[in-house]
Design a protein around this motif. Sequence first.
Motif, PDB file in Angstrom:
ATOM      1  N   CYS A 335      54.279  64.895  71.823  1.00  0.00           N
ATOM      2  CA  CYS A 335      54.628  63.515  72.161  1.00  0.00           C
ATOM      3  C   CYS A 335      56.050  63.305  71.660  1.00  0.00           C
ATOM      4  O   CYS A 335      56.280  63.159  70.463  1.00  0.00           O
ATOM      5  CB  CYS A 335      53.657  62.532  71.508  1.00  0.00           C
ATOM      6  SG  CYS A 335      54.162  60.805  71.661  1.00  0.00           S
ATOM      7  N   SER A 336      57.003  63.326  72.571  1.00  0.00           N
ATOM      8  CA  SER A 336      58.419  63.290  72.206  1.00  0.00           C
ATOM      9  C   SER A 336      58.938  61.889  71.922  1.00  0.00           C
ATOM     10  O   SER A 336      59.917  61.717  71.196  1.00  0.00           O
ATOM     11  CB  SER A 336      59.252  63.920  73.323  1.00  0.00           C
ATOM     12  OG  SER A 336      59.054  63.209  74.542  1.00  0.00           O
ATOM     13  N   HIS A 337      58.304  60.869  72.537  1.00  0.00           N
ATOM     14  CA  HIS A 337      58.719  59.476  72.375  1.00  0.00           C
ATOM     15  C   HIS A 337      57.464  58.622  72.168  1.00  0.00           C
ATOM     16  O   HIS A 337      56.412  58.912  72.752  1.00  0.00           O
ATOM     17  CB  HIS A 337      59.457  58.965  73.611  1.00  0.00           C
ATOM     18  CG  HIS A 337      60.727  59.693  73.912  1.00  0.00           C
ATOM     19  ND1 HIS A 337      60.753  60.986  74.408  1.00  0.00           N
ATOM     20  CD2 HIS A 337      62.041  59.306  73.804  1.00  0.00           C
ATOM     21  CE1 HIS A 337      62.014  61.361  74.583  1.00  0.00           C
ATOM     22  NE2 HIS A 337      62.803  60.360  74.233  1.00  0.00           N
ATOM     23  N   ILE A 338      57.600  57.588  71.355  1.00  0.00           N
ATOM     24  CA  ILE A 338      56.448  56.721  71.100  1.00  0.00           C
ATOM     25  C   ILE A 338      56.897  55.260  71.043  1.00  0.00           C
ATOM     26  O   ILE A 338      58.000  54.962  70.566  1.00  0.00           O
ATOM     27  CB  ILE A 338      55.730  57.131  69.793  1.00  0.00           C
ATOM     28  CG1 ILE A 338      54.349  56.498  69.707  1.00  0.00           C
ATOM     29  CG2 ILE A 338      56.578  56.823  68.565  1.00  0.00           C
ATOM     30  CD1 ILE A 338      53.424  57.166  68.721  1.00  0.00           C
ATOM     31  N   ALA A 339      56.070  54.369  71.590  1.00  0.00           N
ATOM     32  CA  ALA A 339      56.378  52.941  71.578  1.00  0.00           C
ATOM     33  C   ALA A 339      56.177  52.386  70.179  1.00  0.00           C
ATOM     34  O   ALA A 339      55.129  52.603  69.563  1.00  0.00           O
ATOM     35  CB  ALA A 339      55.478  52.206  72.577  1.00  0.00           C
ATOM     36  N   LEU A 340      57.150  51.665  69.682  1.00  0.00           N
ATOM     37  CA  LEU A 340      57.079  51.159  68.318  1.00  0.00           C
ATOM     38  C   LEU A 340      56.231  49.901  68.199  1.00  0.00           C
ATOM     39  O   LEU A 340      55.825  49.530  67.096  1.00  0.00           O
ATOM     40  CB  LEU A 340      58.492  50.900  67.789  1.00  0.00           C
ATOM     41  CG  LEU A 340      59.349  52.165  67.635  1.00  0.00           C
ATOM     42  CD1 LEU A 340      60.738  51.812  67.118  1.00  0.00           C
ATOM     43  CD2 LEU A 340      58.677  53.163  66.712  1.00  0.00           C
TER      44      LEU A 340
END
Length: 391
Positions: A335-340
Amino acid sequence: MSVDGTIPAPRPAVLVLEDGRTFRGEAYGAVGRTVGEAVFSTGMTGYQETLTDPSYHRQVVVMTAPHIGNTGVNATDMESSRIWVAGFVVRDPALRPSNWRSQGDLGEALRAAGVVGISGVDTRALTRHLRDEGAMRVGIFSGDDAARPVEELLGVVRDSPTMTGAALAAEVTTAEPYVVSPPEGVPTRFRVAALDLGIKGMTPALMARRGIEVHVLPSTTTFEELASREPDGVFFSNGPGDPATADHEVDLLRTVLERRIPFFGICFGNQLLGRALGLETYKLTFGHRGINQPVLDRETGKVEVTSHNHGFAIAWPEGVATQDPAPTPYGPVRCSHIALNDDVVEGLSCQDVPAFSVQYHPEAAAGPHDAEYLFDRFVALLEDAQNTKEA
């Protein structure tokens, strides 16, 4: 405005949600009736790009910003050839556009496109309701329909199809392939086959600026048809509908992965990469829509303010996605990007095959532009593949 310069009396309109809550206002755009999925967009600007984004097909968009239409409409900001939203909900439409780029009035553009809308609605209250109860079916009824009993109108709403299980890519894709070439003075370095699942015009334009000749193909394209273009890479675009229905596109993508052709996907394309890798997808309660969504790029540690438009997401195998890779038939994936805001998976990076994707819109017309670097990352992936082939 009428021929004699007077402003005609407003036509009544009513918005009916499938849970029975109603909002009354005035007709905005075309007069009549429409149904779709009620979603809200938090962008303070970019309403024309929203209206012409094919990802909003069969959705009734609620604009949380109270004043809409003040910059009018123009041909340059169209992200496709038409307005795609099923309906439009605003609080205070501009009395007249005021911008040097304006070529027309938003309300008139909606009427010309046959898009039924409603104004004078407390869109903040409506947005809070959708945040609490989730995206749901809705109807806008104006003119004579607005006088009908609410129970009758509610029946129309509840008889309309849901977004879950909706296969919509074929309804928005290009009918025929076309090519977007690099602008004059930019040498062609690569050729990319882009599957149009609801592509926005800025996407191939940004790739072309980087020396990519983009062959935009219908969603029904077979691998043989795609391979006949001899692409250096493959791109899957954004688009509407439930990713669980896109079996053809997923099978196509699995062949791309097996042949180790470099792949980049955004939004719907991100969800389809997840499915191709064996991950599940699910429907978000109210989705992410707007141009102010914070996302963490785990590779760089930077937080990006991003443009979103999605109601479905990838389910990580063990709940909230850690930085540990998950096993797949094509090797591990991170998972390279995640919603904060809510820990939604916002990007995938494959470790053994040349493929990555993000859930948001790096082309981001009308902004922000924090994520445009992802097109450079795609170019780097194409360069690596080319260098490996030449070695």
